[in-house]
Design a protein around this motif. Structure first.
Motif, PDB file in Angstrom:
ATOM      1  N   LYS A 164       9.487 -11.613   7.493  1.00  0.00           N
ATOM      2  CA  LYS A 164       9.898 -10.591   6.539  1.00  0.00           C
ATOM      3  C   LYS A 164       8.695  -9.734   6.166  1.00  0.00           C
ATOM      4  O   LYS A 164       7.623 -10.250   5.840  1.00  0.00           O
ATOM      5  CB  LYS A 164      10.483 -11.233   5.284  1.00  0.00           C
ATOM      6  N   THR A 165       8.874  -8.438   6.235  1.00  0.00           N
ATOM      7  CA  THR A 165       7.804  -7.499   5.877  1.00  0.00           C
ATOM      8  C   THR A 165       8.204  -6.757   4.613  1.00  0.00           C
ATOM      9  O   THR A 165       9.328  -6.250   4.496  1.00  0.00           O
ATOM     10  CB  THR A 165       7.578  -6.491   7.021  1.00  0.00           C
ATOM     11  N   THR A 166       7.297  -6.717   3.668  1.00  0.00           N
ATOM     12  CA  THR A 166       7.548  -6.030   2.400  1.00  0.00           C
ATOM     13  C   THR A 166       6.884  -4.656   2.447  1.00  0.00           C
ATOM     14  O   THR A 166       5.724  -4.518   2.877  1.00  0.00           O
ATOM     15  CB  THR A 166       6.979  -6.851   1.227  1.00  0.00           C
ATOM     16  N   LYS A 167       7.633  -3.662   2.051  1.00  0.00           N
ATOM     17  CA  LYS A 167       7.115  -2.302   2.062  1.00  0.00           C
ATOM     18  C   LYS A 167       6.175  -2.091   0.881  1.00  0.00           C
ATOM     19  O   LYS A 167       6.428  -2.560  -0.231  1.00  0.00           O
ATOM     20  CB  LYS A 167       8.267  -1.295   1.990  1.00  0.00           C
ATOM     21  N   LYS A 168       5.080  -1.407   1.156  1.00  0.00           N
ATOM     22  CA  LYS A 168       4.127  -1.102   0.088  1.00  0.00           C
ATOM     23  C   LYS A 168       4.626   0.083  -0.734  1.00  0.00           C
ATOM     24  O   LYS A 168       5.474   0.854  -0.291  1.00  0.00           O
ATOM     25  CB  LYS A 168       2.766  -0.771   0.698  1.00  0.00           C
ATOM     26  N   GLU A 169       4.076   0.182  -1.933  1.00  0.00           N
ATOM     27  CA  GLU A 169       4.446   1.289  -2.808  1.00  0.00           C
ATOM     28  C   GLU A 169       3.939   2.610  -2.242  1.00  0.00           C
ATOM     29  O   GLU A 169       2.841   2.674  -1.673  1.00  0.00           O
ATOM     30  CB  GLU A 169       3.877   1.072  -4.209  1.00  0.00           C
ATOM     31  N   TYR A 170       4.769   3.619  -2.372  1.00  0.00           N
ATOM     32  CA  TYR A 170       4.413   4.930  -1.826  1.00  0.00           C
ATOM     33  C   TYR A 170       3.355   5.582  -2.705  1.00  0.00           C
ATOM     34  O   TYR A 170       3.478   5.631  -3.939  1.00  0.00           O
ATOM     35  CB  TYR A 170       5.650   5.819  -1.746  1.00  0.00           C
ATOM     36  N   THR A 171       2.271   6.069  -2.037  1.00  0.00           N
ATOM     37  CA  THR A 171       1.230   6.828  -2.738  1.00  0.00           C
ATOM     38  C   THR A 171       1.003   8.134  -1.999  1.00  0.00           C
ATOM     39  O   THR A 171       0.913   8.149  -0.763  1.00  0.00           O
ATOM     40  CB  THR A 171      -0.088   6.041  -2.782  1.00  0.00           C
ATOM     41  N   PRO A 172       0.909   9.224  -2.702  1.00  0.00           N
ATOM     42  CA  PRO A 172       0.698  10.521  -2.018  1.00  0.00           C
ATOM     43  C   PRO A 172      -0.695  10.663  -1.426  1.00  0.00           C
ATOM     44  O   PRO A 172      -0.927  11.538  -0.589  1.00  0.00           O
ATOM     45  CB  PRO A 172       0.962  11.548  -3.122  1.00  0.00           C
ATOM     46  N   PHE A 173      -1.664   9.839  -1.857  1.00  0.00           N
ATOM     47  CA  PHE A 173      -3.042   9.982  -1.397  1.00  0.00           C
ATOM     48  C   PHE A 173      -3.237   9.206  -0.087  1.00  0.00           C
ATOM     49  O   PHE A 173      -2.727   8.095   0.066  1.00  0.00           O
ATOM     50  CB  PHE A 173      -4.017   9.460  -2.460  1.00  0.00           C
ATOM     51  N   PRO A 174      -4.001   9.747   0.829  1.00  0.00           N
ATOM     52  CA  PRO A 174      -4.239   9.035   2.096  1.00  0.00           C
ATOM     53  C   PRO A 174      -5.170   7.841   1.881  1.00  0.00           C
ATOM     54  O   PRO A 174      -5.916   7.797   0.893  1.00  0.00           O
ATOM     55  CB  PRO A 174      -4.887  10.112   2.981  1.00  0.00           C
ATOM     56  N   PRO A 175      -5.176   6.859   2.780  1.00  0.00           N
ATOM     57  CA  PRO A 175      -6.066   5.705   2.607  1.00  0.00           C
ATOM     58  C   PRO A 175      -7.527   6.092   2.798  1.00  0.00           C
ATOM     59  O   PRO A 175      -7.856   7.086   3.452  1.00  0.00           O
ATOM     60  CB  PRO A 175      -5.599   4.749   3.712  1.00  0.00           C
TER      61      PRO A 175
END
Length: 368
Positions: free
Chosen positions: A246-257
């Motif tokens: 099972k893979t959990t989606k990370k929270e969406y952030t507008p800033f690039p890594p």
């Protein structure tokens, strides 16, 4: 009975039971020369190819083939150079459907059906069906396994189908040839196609056995048989309801890594970027020497490990202490010594047994 609706229209009412039932013993009348005394207007012909391995068999049984087709006034020619068989009508042919039966006859012969079975197609109540199964399965290995499943161990599955459908079935190469009545051919084609779709033929055989028993009951002839037939569901066990990982989606952030640091950034952070080339080389050589020294010590420890003696276990000395509490029986020891002396070789026995002469020796002495 007829019911008049208007002056020009009459409606006929027929009982539904008469539409579905056929009188027992009824047979379609044969087509004779009296039905078509003038014969056919045009010549019709059909040709089919046969494989190389059927050439010897066809040459052997060709006189029988010509004799069987001659009864219907059909002309047959065998071309061994091209590997083909041709049938055509003659001036004496009166049955227009005879050439179609002759076409099916040569097709069955080309598909490795023996002459004794293929000649039955010339009868009125017989039909044939050739099913192509070569393109129904993608991989060759899977196709061979499913075709063998249709045949069964020692041909048992094929024999069961023949008994239930009253058809002769021949599995050869990429085709399945069937010969028999129309109802049986329909069932055979369904079983063959289902087997190629990975449905085991035993399920269809069970259904055919139940239908055979139900058809014997005249009361059930007009009823639906759905409640009596088994309903086999296809179970796909390979699919999982839940994924293994099972893979959990990370929270969406507008800033690039954040970008990873380059080698120059790391040198700037440690101060190595501002050193001279000679100092950098000397530092690298020192690091290499330290690593070499560590590897040398590890290698030396592994070599010396073979010369280290194993730890020996301490030896425990056994002490047999005589029990002081136990009393010694002197009389019993003396009795054992006396008994041992009597058993010695050559020693005289304590109580000698007197020798007795047998009875038959005394009788001999008296006679003497």
């Amino acid at each position: 009975y007829a019911v008049p609706v208007s002056s020009n229209l009459v409606v006929f009412s027929v009982d539904n039971s008469q539409l579905f039932t056929v009188p027992d013993g009824w047979k379609e009348p044969a087509f004779t020369k009296e039905d078509n005394p003038k014969g056919l207007l045009e010549e019709s012909s059909f040709a089919t190819l046969f494989p190389k391995y059927r050439e010897a068999y066809l040459k052997e049984c060709w006189p029988l083939v010509q004799k069987a087709l001659g009864d219907s006034h059909i002309k047959a020619t065998l071309d061994l150079i091209e590997g083909s068989i041709t049938v055509c009508t003659t001036k004496k042919t009166f049955d227009p459907y005879a050439v179609v039966r002759a076409r099916d006859f040569i097709k069955l012969l080309a598909r490795s059906v023996p002459f004794e079975q293929a000649v039955r197609i010339l009868e009125d109540d017989m039909a044939c069906d050739i099913t192509k199964i070569g393109t129904l399965v993608r991989t060759r290995e899977r196709f061979v396994k499913r075709r063998q499943r249709l045949i069964g161990p020692k041909g048992s599955t094929l024999k069961a189908l023949e008994l239930l459908t009253n058809c002769y079935i021949m599995v050869q190469g990429n085709t399945v040839s069937a010969l028999g009545p129309f109802n049986g051919l329909k069932e055979v084609r369904k079983v063959v196609l289902d087997t190629m779709k990975n449905i085991h033929p035993i399920y269809n055989i069970k259904t055919l056995m139940i239908k055979r028993e139900l058809s014997k009951d005249p009361e059930l002839r007009l009823q639906s048989w759905e409640k009596f037939l088994p309903n086999f569901r296809h179970k796909n066990l390979t699919k999982r309801k839940e994924p293994k990982k099972k893979t959990t989606k990370k929270e969406y952030t507008p800033f690039p890594p954040q970008q990873p640091e380059s080698q120059i950034d790391k040198e700037l952070a440690t101060g190595e970027f501002f050193l001279r080339e000679s100092v950098k080389k000397r530092k690298k050589m020192e690091e290499i020497k330290v690593k070499q020294a560590e590897a040398l010590t590890k290698r030396q420890e592994e070599r010396n490990r073979a010369f280290i003696p194993p730890k020996e276990k301490p030896v425990m000395k056994k002490t047999n202490k005589a029990p002081s509490e136990a009393k010694i029986d002197i009389e019993a020891i003396k009795a054992k010594v006396r008994k041992a002396k009597t058993k010695k070789l050559g020693a005289p026995s304590v109580n000698p047994v007197p020798q007795t002469t047998p009875a038959y020796d005394k009788k001999k002495k008296n006679k003497g």
